[in-house]
Motif scaffolding. Structure first.
Motif, PDB file in Angstrom:
ATOM      1  N   ASP A 126     -28.806 -36.967  22.822  1.00 31.26           N
ATOM      2  CA  ASP A 126     -29.037 -36.041  21.697  1.00 31.26           C
ATOM      3  C   ASP A 126     -28.139 -34.817  21.802  1.00 31.26           C
ATOM      4  O   ASP A 126     -27.598 -34.333  20.816  1.00 31.26           O
ATOM      5  CB  ASP A 126     -30.501 -35.579  21.684  1.00 31.26           C
ATOM      6  CG  ASP A 126     -31.411 -36.715  21.266  1.00 31.26           C
ATOM      7  OD1 ASP A 126     -30.882 -37.753  20.785  1.00 31.26           O
ATOM      8  OD2 ASP A 126     -32.639 -36.583  21.433  1.00 31.26           O
ATOM      9  N   LYS A 127     -27.994 -34.320  23.028  1.00 32.93           N
ATOM     10  CA  LYS A 127     -27.146 -33.126  23.223  1.00 32.93           C
ATOM     11  C   LYS A 127     -25.693 -33.447  22.879  1.00 32.93           C
ATOM     12  O   LYS A 127     -24.992 -32.627  22.297  1.00 32.93           O
ATOM     13  CB  LYS A 127     -27.238 -32.638  24.682  1.00 32.93           C
ATOM     14  CG  LYS A 127     -28.557 -32.005  25.017  1.00 32.93           C
ATOM     15  CD  LYS A 127     -28.497 -30.524  24.749  1.00 32.93           C
ATOM     16  CE  LYS A 127     -29.717 -29.790  25.249  1.00 32.93           C
ATOM     17  NZ  LYS A 127     -30.476 -29.114  24.193  1.00 32.93           N
ATOM     18  N   GLY A 128     -25.273 -34.630  23.264  1.00 32.09           N
ATOM     19  CA  GLY A 128     -23.902 -35.044  22.951  1.00 32.09           C
ATOM     20  C   GLY A 128     -23.687 -35.096  21.444  1.00 32.09           C
ATOM     21  O   GLY A 128     -22.668 -34.641  20.931  1.00 32.09           O
ATOM     22  N   HIS A 129     -24.690 -35.619  20.738  1.00 31.61           N
ATOM     23  CA  HIS A 129     -24.583 -35.678  19.272  1.00 31.61           C
ATOM     24  C   HIS A 129     -24.602 -34.287  18.659  1.00 31.61           C
ATOM     25  O   HIS A 129     -23.917 -34.021  17.674  1.00 31.61           O
ATOM     26  CB  HIS A 129     -25.694 -36.567  18.690  1.00 31.61           C
ATOM     27  CG  HIS A 129     -25.427 -38.027  18.946  1.00 31.61           C
ATOM     28  ND1 HIS A 129     -26.349 -38.880  19.488  1.00 31.61           N
ATOM     29  CD2 HIS A 129     -24.307 -38.768  18.755  1.00 31.61           C
ATOM     30  CE1 HIS A 129     -25.804 -40.086  19.614  1.00 31.61           C
ATOM     31  NE2 HIS A 129     -24.568 -40.040  19.187  1.00 31.61           N
ATOM     32  N   GLU A 130     -25.374 -33.413  19.286  1.00 36.32           N
ATOM     33  CA  GLU A 130     -25.426 -32.022  18.800  1.00 36.32           C
ATOM     34  C   GLU A 130     -24.024 -31.392  18.894  1.00 36.32           C
ATOM     35  O   GLU A 130     -23.567 -30.704  17.986  1.00 36.32           O
ATOM     36  CB  GLU A 130     -26.416 -31.278  19.704  1.00 36.32           C
ATOM     37  CG  GLU A 130     -26.830 -29.910  19.245  1.00 36.32           C
ATOM     38  CD  GLU A 130     -27.791 -29.294  20.286  1.00 36.32           C
ATOM     39  OE1 GLU A 130     -28.726 -29.984  20.775  1.00 36.32           O
ATOM     40  OE2 GLU A 130     -27.582 -28.111  20.619  1.00 36.32           O
ATOM     41  N   LEU A 131     -23.342 -31.696  19.995  1.00 36.57           N
ATOM     42  CA  LEU A 131     -21.993 -31.129  20.184  1.00 36.57           C
ATOM     43  C   LEU A 131     -20.980 -31.687  19.180  1.00 36.57           C
ATOM     44  O   LEU A 131     -20.045 -30.991  18.788  1.00 36.57           O
ATOM     45  CB  LEU A 131     -21.500 -31.385  21.619  1.00 36.57           C
ATOM     46  CG  LEU A 131     -22.237 -30.611  22.702  1.00 36.57           C
ATOM     47  CD1 LEU A 131     -21.769 -31.046  24.084  1.00 36.57           C
ATOM     48  CD2 LEU A 131     -22.027 -29.103  22.542  1.00 36.57           C
ATOM     49  N   LEU A 132     -21.197 -32.923  18.752  1.00 38.32           N
ATOM     50  CA  LEU A 132     -20.297 -33.509  17.737  1.00 38.32           C
ATOM     51  C   LEU A 132     -20.352 -32.704  16.442  1.00 38.32           C
ATOM     52  O   LEU A 132     -19.405 -32.688  15.671  1.00 38.32           O
ATOM     53  CB  LEU A 132     -20.735 -34.944  17.408  1.00 38.32           C
ATOM     54  CG  LEU A 132     -20.099 -36.112  18.107  1.00 38.32           C
ATOM     55  CD1 LEU A 132     -20.587 -37.408  17.497  1.00 38.32           C
ATOM     56  CD2 LEU A 132     -18.581 -36.077  18.076  1.00 38.32           C
ATOM     57  N   LYS A 133     -21.512 -32.032  16.249  1.00 37.00           N
ATOM     58  CA  LYS A 133     -21.679 -31.265  15.009  1.00 37.00           C
ATOM     59  C   LYS A 133     -21.252 -29.805  15.159  1.00 37.00           C
ATOM     60  O   LYS A 133     -21.353 -29.023  14.210  1.00 37.00           O
ATOM     61  CB  LYS A 133     -23.150 -31.306  14.587  1.00 37.00           C
ATOM     62  CG  LYS A 133     -23.622 -32.710  14.288  1.00 37.00           C
ATOM     63  CD  LYS A 133     -24.880 -32.688  13.437  1.00 37.00           C
ATOM     64  CE  LYS A 133     -25.265 -34.090  13.035  1.00 37.00           C
ATOM     65  NZ  LYS A 133     -26.516 -34.545  13.589  1.00 37.00           N
ATOM     66  N   SER A 134     -20.795 -29.446  16.363  1.00 36.75           N
ATOM     67  CA  SER A 134     -20.554 -28.024  16.626  1.00 36.75           C
ATOM     68  C   SER A 134     -19.374 -27.430  15.856  1.00 36.75           C
ATOM     69  O   SER A 134     -19.154 -26.231  15.882  1.00 36.75           O
ATOM     70  CB  SER A 134     -20.366 -27.800  18.136  1.00 36.75           C
ATOM     71  OG  SER A 134     -19.239 -28.535  18.580  1.00 36.75           O
ATOM     72  N   LEU A 135     -18.607 -28.273  15.173  1.00 36.15           N
ATOM     73  CA  LEU A 135     -17.426 -27.755  14.453  1.00 36.15           C
ATOM     74  C   LEU A 135     -17.672 -27.626  12.955  1.00 36.15           C
ATOM     75  O   LEU A 135     -16.798 -27.193  12.209  1.00 36.15           O
ATOM     76  CB  LEU A 135     -16.248 -28.712  14.671  1.00 36.15           C
ATOM     77  CG  LEU A 135     -15.819 -28.904  16.122  1.00 36.15           C
ATOM     78  CD1 LEU A 135     -15.092 -30.222  16.285  1.00 36.15           C
ATOM     79  CD2 LEU A 135     -14.938 -27.755  16.560  1.00 36.15           C
ATOM     80  N   GLU A 136     -18.866 -28.046  12.529  1.00 34.90           N
ATOM     81  CA  GLU A 136     -19.088 -28.137  11.080  1.00 34.90           C
ATOM     82  C   GLU A 136     -18.969 -26.821  10.348  1.00 34.90           C
ATOM     83  O   GLU A 136     -18.425 -26.769   9.242  1.00 34.90           O
ATOM     84  CB  GLU A 136     -20.411 -28.850  10.790  1.00 34.90           C
ATOM     85  CG  GLU A 136     -20.209 -30.346  11.008  1.00 34.90           C
ATOM     86  CD  GLU A 136     -21.376 -31.225  10.640  1.00 34.90           C
ATOM     87  OE1 GLU A 136     -22.392 -30.703  10.131  1.00 34.90           O
ATOM     88  OE2 GLU A 136     -21.261 -32.434  10.884  1.00 34.90           O
ATOM     89  N   LYS A 137     -19.445 -25.747  10.989  1.00 36.96           N
ATOM     90  CA  LYS A 137     -19.343 -24.431  10.337  1.00 36.96           C
ATOM     91  C   LYS A 137     -17.896 -24.036  10.088  1.00 36.96           C
ATOM     92  O   LYS A 137     -17.592 -23.209   9.252  1.00 36.96           O
ATOM     93  CB  LYS A 137     -20.014 -23.370  11.219  1.00 36.96           C
ATOM     94  CG  LYS A 137     -21.510 -23.320  11.030  1.00 36.96           C
ATOM     95  CD  LYS A 137     -22.056 -22.013  11.590  1.00 36.96           C
ATOM     96  CE  LYS A 137     -23.506 -22.191  11.960  1.00 36.96           C
ATOM     97  NZ  LYS A 137     -23.773 -22.116  13.390  1.00 36.96           N
ATOM     98  N   LYS A 138     -17.000 -24.612  10.860  1.00 39.13           N
ATOM     99  CA  LYS A 138     -15.571 -24.284  10.717  1.00 39.13           C
ATOM    100  C   LYS A 138     -14.846 -25.260   9.807  1.00 39.13           C
ATOM    101  O   LYS A 138     -13.620 -25.280   9.732  1.00 39.13           O
ATOM    102  CB  LYS A 138     -14.880 -24.291  12.095  1.00 39.13           C
ATOM    103  CG  LYS A 138     -15.511 -23.362  13.077  1.00 39.13           C
ATOM    104  CD  LYS A 138     -15.146 -21.929  12.753  1.00 39.13           C
ATOM    105  CE  LYS A 138     -15.901 -21.000  13.686  1.00 39.13           C
ATOM    106  NZ  LYS A 138     -15.548 -19.655  13.653  1.00 39.13           N
ATOM    107  N   GLY A 139     -15.611 -26.156   9.170  1.00 40.08           N
ATOM    108  CA  GLY A 139     -14.984 -27.069   8.207  1.00 40.08           C
ATOM    109  C   GLY A 139     -14.449 -28.348   8.809  1.00 40.08           C
ATOM    110  O   GLY A 139     -13.691 -29.075   8.163  1.00 40.08           O
ATOM    111  N   LEU A 140     -14.872 -28.649  10.068  1.00 37.96           N
ATOM    112  CA  LEU A 140     -14.402 -29.892  10.712  1.00 37.96           C
ATOM    113  C   LEU A 140     -15.588 -30.803  11.011  1.00 37.96           C
ATOM    114  O   LEU A 140     -16.671 -30.332  11.354  1.00 37.96           O
ATOM    115  CB  LEU A 140     -13.666 -29.564  12.018  1.00 37.96           C
ATOM    116  CG  LEU A 140     -12.352 -28.776  11.866  1.00 37.96           C
ATOM    117  CD1 LEU A 140     -11.891 -28.258  13.226  1.00 37.96           C
ATOM    118  CD2 LEU A 140     -11.257 -29.637  11.246  1.00 37.96           C
ATOM    119  N   VAL A 141     -15.365 -32.106  10.892  1.00 39.06           N
ATOM    120  CA  VAL A 141     -16.434 -33.072  11.158  1.00 39.06           C
ATOM    121  C   VAL A 141     -16.058 -33.908  12.382  1.00 39.06           C
ATOM    122  O   VAL A 141     -14.990 -34.535  12.400  1.00 39.06           O
ATOM    123  CB  VAL A 141     -16.621 -34.021   9.944  1.00 39.06           C
ATOM    124  CG1 VAL A 141     -17.761 -35.013  10.195  1.00 39.06           C
ATOM    125  CG2 VAL A 141     -16.871 -33.236   8.674  1.00 39.06           C
ATOM    126  N   GLY A 142     -16.922 -33.899  13.390  1.00 41.71           N
ATOM    127  CA  GLY A 142     -16.709 -34.738  14.582  1.00 41.71           C
ATOM    128  C   GLY A 142     -17.190 -36.146  14.286  1.00 41.71           C
ATOM    129  O   GLY A 142     -18.351 -36.356  13.959  1.00 41.71           O
TER     130      GLY A 142
END
Ligand code: LMR
Length: 331
Positions: A126-142
């Motif tokens: 779950d934490k790994g998936h959370e990190l995949l989303k860590s760029l969304e505020k900056k307009g990037l999708v992991g």
């Protein structure tokens, strides 16, 4: 009346032709995939596989153009270019996102993961998936993680214990954690793009660098570095990313087909990464250009001891819960 109906049918047929014509004229969706490594690496192979799969599943609708070896954009530009729409996909090393999020710095902590199985376990948690989303505020999708492997230290001098690195200059990726890691052994870190590393080593502008077996082999660093310490001290993995604007603008069916192709290409890349490390390590040994130094348990623990304080230094930015979760993936 009949004439009116005929005219209506003819007009409808004409507009249908025009719509189809304009769709055809605008051509397929083009995905430019830009990366910095050679094609015979896990990332290079994954990108080529992705192209083949997309063009098989979405023939005529989506086209993938792969640009390896920093041909299109180097390290420092690819994410900016993605946000501007000049490139649609890339897979920078996890160490190259710090301008966009501090969370991914976790992957740079020295000696955090004991092997690639632990890395995979954490990335899929779950934490790994959370990190995949860590760029969304900056307009990037992991879109997913991709493996390369564990890093080794190459140098112009033999490195057995941390004291051997004192005063030497090492090229690093653009990560403050990696800078702290080398400062912890009293070496000088220099943030430089991947495309410049070979020349920096060849001209002796720097003394060493850290990288995986496949990068050391494919970029010929071993030809200009007489020593490689098999330290496995850190991780070099990637995140496949796209821009939110591009991704959300895709038709849902096309988006889902692209994602399926990508997942398959990533699985393929991850499968070959481990074997590639072993093969490229062996090719370096066979070349006799560089001596591989294997550390004794006592020597290795000196490196661990010296570099471990870096965790504490970045605990606040990364989050203790995150570090604990990653560490537990070793068990
Ligand atoms: C590096 O800069 O050393 C690596 O990130 C290159 C890569 O993408 O594997």
């Amino acid at each position: 009346m009949l004439r009116k109906i005929t005219t209506l049918v003819a007009t409808a047929a004409l507009s249908a032709t025009l719509i189809a014509g304009s769709a055809l004229a605008s051509g397929p969706i083009v995905i430019k995939f830009s990366h910095v490594v050679a094609e015979n690496t896990p990332k290079g192979q994954m990108a080529n596989k992705f192209k083949a799969l997309v063009e098989e599943k979405l023939a005529g609708k989506v086209k993938v153009e792969v640009f390896p070896n920093s041909q299109l954009f180097g390290d420092n530009k690819v994410l900016e270019a993605m946000l501007l729409g000049d490139v649609q996909m890339g897979a920078p090393a996890l160490s190259k996102f710090s301008r966009y999020t501090k969370k991914l710095q976790i992957f740079d902590l020295p000696f955090l993961f004991k092997d690639m199985a632990a890395v995979g376990k954490f990335q899929q948690s779950d934490k790994g998936h959370e990190l995949l989303k860590s760029l969304e505020k900056k307009g990037l999708v992991g879109l997913g993680y991709l493996h390369n492997g564990l890093k080794q230290l190459s140098s112009s001098q033999p490195l057995r214990v941390p004291a051997d690195a004192k005063g030497l200059k090492f090229r690093i990726m653009s990560s403050d954690v990696l800078a702290a890691q080398f400062e912890a052994v009293h070496a000088t870190p220099l943030k430089k793009p991947f495309s410049e590393v070979f020349t920096l080593l060849q001209t002796r502008a720097i003394d060493g660098q850290e990288n995986t077996w496949s990068n050391i082999y494919s970029k010929k660093f071993f030809e200009v570095q007489p020593y490689i310490t098999e330290s496995n001290h850190g991780l070099l993995d990637y995140m496949v990313v796209t821009s939110k604007e591009f991704w959300m603008g895709l038709d849902k069916n096309i988006q889902s087909e692209i994602k399926k192709a990508l997942d398959e290409a990533i699985a393929f890349g991850n499968k070959i990464a481990a074997q590639k490390s072993l093969d490229d390590r062996q090719k370096i040994i066979d070349s006799k250009r560089s001596k591989i130094i294997e550390l004794s348990a006592a020597e290795r623990s000196q490196w661990v001891e010296a570099m471990k304080p870096v965790w504490q230094q970045f605990e606040k930015e990364i989050g203790k819960d995150m570090i604990d979760a990653a560490y537990k993936s070793n068990m």
